[in-house]
Design a protein around this motif. Structure first.
Motif, mmCIF file in Angstrom:
data_model
loop_
_atom_site.group_PDB
_atom_site.id
_atom_site.type_symbol
_atom_site.label_atom_id
_atom_site.label_comp_id
_atom_site.label_asym_id
_atom_site.label_seq_id
_atom_site.Cartn_x
_atom_site.Cartn_y
_atom_site.Cartn_z
ATOM 1 N N ALA A 15 -39.107 49.397 9.791
ATOM 2 C CA ALA A 15 -38.284 48.195 9.973
ATOM 3 C C ALA A 15 -36.851 48.344 9.446
ATOM 4 O O ALA A 15 -35.911 47.913 10.122
ATOM 5 N N VAL A 20 -34.777 50.104 12.048
ATOM 6 C CA VAL A 20 -34.542 49.242 13.211
ATOM 7 C C VAL A 20 -33.463 48.219 12.879
ATOM 8 O O VAL A 20 -32.538 48.000 13.667
ATOM 9 N N TYR A 21 -33.581 47.607 11.720
ATOM 10 C CA TYR A 21 -32.570 46.625 11.303
ATOM 11 C C TYR A 21 -31.170 47.248 11.297
ATOM 12 O O TYR A 21 -30.227 46.691 11.857
ATOM 13 N N CYS A 56 -29.866 47.981 14.849
ATOM 14 C CA CYS A 56 -29.583 46.791 15.651
ATOM 15 C C CYS A 56 -28.384 45.987 15.147
ATOM 16 O O CYS A 56 -28.091 44.913 15.668
ATOM 17 N N TYR A 109 -29.348 39.631 14.028
ATOM 18 C CA TYR A 109 -30.544 40.467 13.944
ATOM 19 C C TYR A 109 -30.834 40.679 12.463
ATOM 20 O O TYR A 109 -30.092 41.355 11.760
ATOM 21 N N GLU A 147 -33.530 41.285 8.954
ATOM 22 C CA GLU A 147 -34.597 42.185 8.503
ATOM 23 C C GLU A 147 -35.959 41.653 8.946
ATOM 24 O O GLU A 147 -36.849 42.429 9.290
ATOM 25 N N ALA A 188 -36.503 42.570 12.525
ATOM 26 C CA ALA A 188 -36.851 43.996 12.617
ATOM 27 C C ALA A 188 -38.318 44.218 12.267
ATOM 28 O O ALA A 188 -39.015 44.995 12.932
ATOM 29 N N TYR A 238 -40.406 43.129 15.093
ATOM 30 C CA TYR A 238 -40.277 44.090 16.193
ATOM 31 C C TYR A 238 -41.254 45.250 16.007
ATOM 32 O O TYR A 238 -42.010 45.585 16.920
#
Length: 183
Positions: A23, A26-27, A30, A45, A47, A50, A53
């Motif tokens: 995560a 991803v955070y 993004c 976007y 945390e 993420a 996701y």
């Protein structure tokens, strides 16, 4: 009903199922202006988004329609991006991908797309793999073509942007039986 997640690799990139510890990567990815521009991700976007996701993408393996992978550096395991195959009909699937900024320009997305396309055509009855990009996303179009996809054309007002405005998209297609480029 689904299957156990598989791992795909060419020795440079490794595609694996998402894990909760992914995560933060991803955070961070993004927050990038190109990802925000070209993908309909929530804004801001956070945390928490993420984390949701990676949890949702891991669950894609529980059903039959979705197969999502973290794109990682094969030697180090560092998360570089995301790639997923979405079943759209019995014979047709759509592929989507994104890369973190530091992973771009190194052939990573092309390698990941080839791995997913080859695996999909080798282990399923799919006939058509497709992906689409915004017309101004030239880099993503080049990835598709280097991976053996053919530009099919522009679909006008195919999608809506995050504000609900129509946007055109360019479709790229790989059919079963099309020549697949060597890696």
């Amino acid at each position: 009903m689904g299957e156990q997640p598989v791992v795909l690799t060419d020795g440079v990139v490794r595609l694996r199922a998402w894990e909760p510890d992914d995560a933060p990567a991803v955070y961070a990815a993004c927050q990038d202006e190109l990802i925000v521009r070209f993908l309909p991700i929530p804004q801001p976007y956070t945390e928490d988004v993420a984390q949701k996701y990676v949890t949702a993408r891991r669950q894609d393996w529980d059903g039959e329609d979705e197969r999502s992978f973290a794109i990682t550096d094969a030697p180090t395991g560092v998360v570089l991006g995301s790639i997923a195959r979405h079943l759209r009909a019995q014979h047709r699937a759509e592929i989507g991908y994104w890369l973190a900024p530091a992973a771009r320009g190194r052939g990573i997305a092309t390698r990941a797309l080839r791995l997913v396309a080859d695996w999909s055509l080798d282990v399923t009855g799919l006939i058509r793999l497709e992906l689409y990009t915004r017309p101004e996303n030239h880099a993503s179009g080049r990835v598709a073509q280097r991976a053996g996809f053919t530009r099919e054309g522009v679909r006008r007002a195919w999608d809506l942007d995050r504000d609900g405005n129509p946007e055109d998209d360019i479709f790229y297609v790989l059919l079963r039986g099309d020549p697949r480029p060597a890696t």
